[in-house]
Write an enzyme that holds these catalytic residues in place. Structure first.
Site: not given
Length: 392
Positions: A265, A308
């Site tokens: 992440d 993301e």
């Protein structure tokens, strides 16, 4: 047809009969002739018989040629029907192409028969199927090393060279929608000096059939690629990741081999979007996707998980090895300098089969929990399963 050919013979017989009658008429009136009538008539009759034999032989020869031509056309028609049937019953492009080269090889008694595919975008050339050596498929080649193929490709025309050494060559471009998708390549020492019309038509049909098969394969690959690929990064998408993890975990379970999963992440990407705008955020995602891809091994599988987040499946990798890979990816992401933005960091969660997960759902859940720990621990770090997580 036979009547027309025998008219000259019948006319000759008529002339001989007339002469015979004239000579006998003259004999009745005791005309003295310096001609041996019997000898003359014998020679004339021999002449007529010779003409008849010549015409009969010619007719038999023509009939034999016509019969052979009809047999060849029938055989070619049978091959066309067989290949058309295989095309209609099989959705596998390689099966259709293999059927084409197999039957071509049999019809032409060829030493080699291949179908070469040319990628219209990259220009890459490879032999898709080949007879013999049917197990050799998708073999890359350089077109410049095959002058006949290159000539047929550049000219977009049928090439027939029966006297080539060591064996005659046929090269046929396969054209669909104005593009040369590939070529049919044949080497045979038994090619006839002149290409028959039937064989030429046969190759045209085969080239068209093979071109359509390649075109269908190309369209299918494009659709399949779009269905599997994330449009922003070019990495496999979430759906393809799920399917691949199922396959890889099944393989690991069958062979009792380790399998690890990373969930990555990007830290503070929302701040990048707020400060620089979403196009800059997209640039970050594309850049980091390429960094992750280039850091992985060939057997690893990197994908965009969503937003993301990225995932990496690590086959044949124990937990300790996965932690090392995760840390290497984290370091390279942090070292990446992005134009106008600078650097960005990432947090990574790690899970492993069979150490801390036994199912696909467990692998994802445990890696996600580890990622949560990494985020809460200050970000820009790698976290992995530990027993304290069980109480959370």
């Amino acid at each position: 047809m036979l009547w027309r050919d025998l008219r000259l013979v019948l006319f000759s017989l008529f002339v001989v009969s007339v002469l015979f009658g004239v000579f006998n008429y003259l004999r009745l009136f005791h005309f003295q002739l310096d001609i041996d009538i019997e000898r003359f008539l014998t020679l004339a009759l021999f002449f007529v018989v010779s003409i008849f034999y010549i015409f009969l032989s010619e007719r038999l020869t023509q009939d034999a040629k016509t019969s052979n031509a009809m047999m060849e056309e029938n055989r070619i028609a049978e091959v066309m029907v067989e290949i058309t049937r295989s095309l209609s019953t099989s959705l596998n492009t390689e099966d259709v192409l293999f059927s084409i080269v197999t039957r071509l090889s049999e019809v032409l008694e060829a030493e080699e028969c291949s179908i070469v595919r040319i990628d219209p975008k990259t220009g890459a050339v490879k032999i898709v199927v080949r007879v013999p050596n049917a197990e050799e498929r998708n073999v890359p080649i350089q077109l410049d090393q095959y002058p006949e193929l290159k000539h047929a490709f550049d000219s977009r025309r049928f090439l027939y060279v029966p006297d080539a050494k060591p064996a005659g060559v046929i090269a046929v471009p396969m054209i669909a929608h104005e593009s040369v998708l590939g070529l049919i390549y044949v080497r045979s020492g038994k090619l006839k000096p002149i290409l028959s019309d039937a064989t030429a038509r046969f190759f045209e049909v085969m080239a068209s059939t093979a071109a359509n098969a390649l075109r269908n394969a190309q369209l299918f690959e494009e659709v399949e690629h779009r269905a599997r690929t994330d449009f922003l990064t070019g990495l496999p998408n979430h759906r393809f990741f799920q399917a691949t993890l199922t396959v890889e975990l099944g393989r690991a379970q069958r062979h009792n081999h380790p399998l690890s999963l990373l969930i990555i992440d990007l830290d503070f990407l929302k701040e990048v979007n707020d400060r620089f705008g979403h196009p800059s955020g997209d640039l970050v995602i594309r850049t980091i996707a390429e960094t992750i891809r280039s850091t992985c091994r060939e057997i690893d599988f990197a994908a965009r998980y969503g937003g993301e987040e990225f995932t990496v499946i690590l086959p044949e990798t124990p937990l300790a090895g996965a932690i090392q890979v995760a840390d290497r990816i984290r370091e390279r992401i942090a070292a990446e300098q992005i134009s106008r933005i600078g650097s960005i960091t990432a947090s990574v969660g790690v899970s492993n089969y069979p150490v801390n997960a036994l199912t696909k759902e467990d692998l994802i859940r445990v890696a996600d929990q580890a990622l949560y720990v990494a985020k809460n621990g200050g970000r820009d770090r790698v976290a992995y399963f530990n027993y304290q997580m069980l109480t959370k």
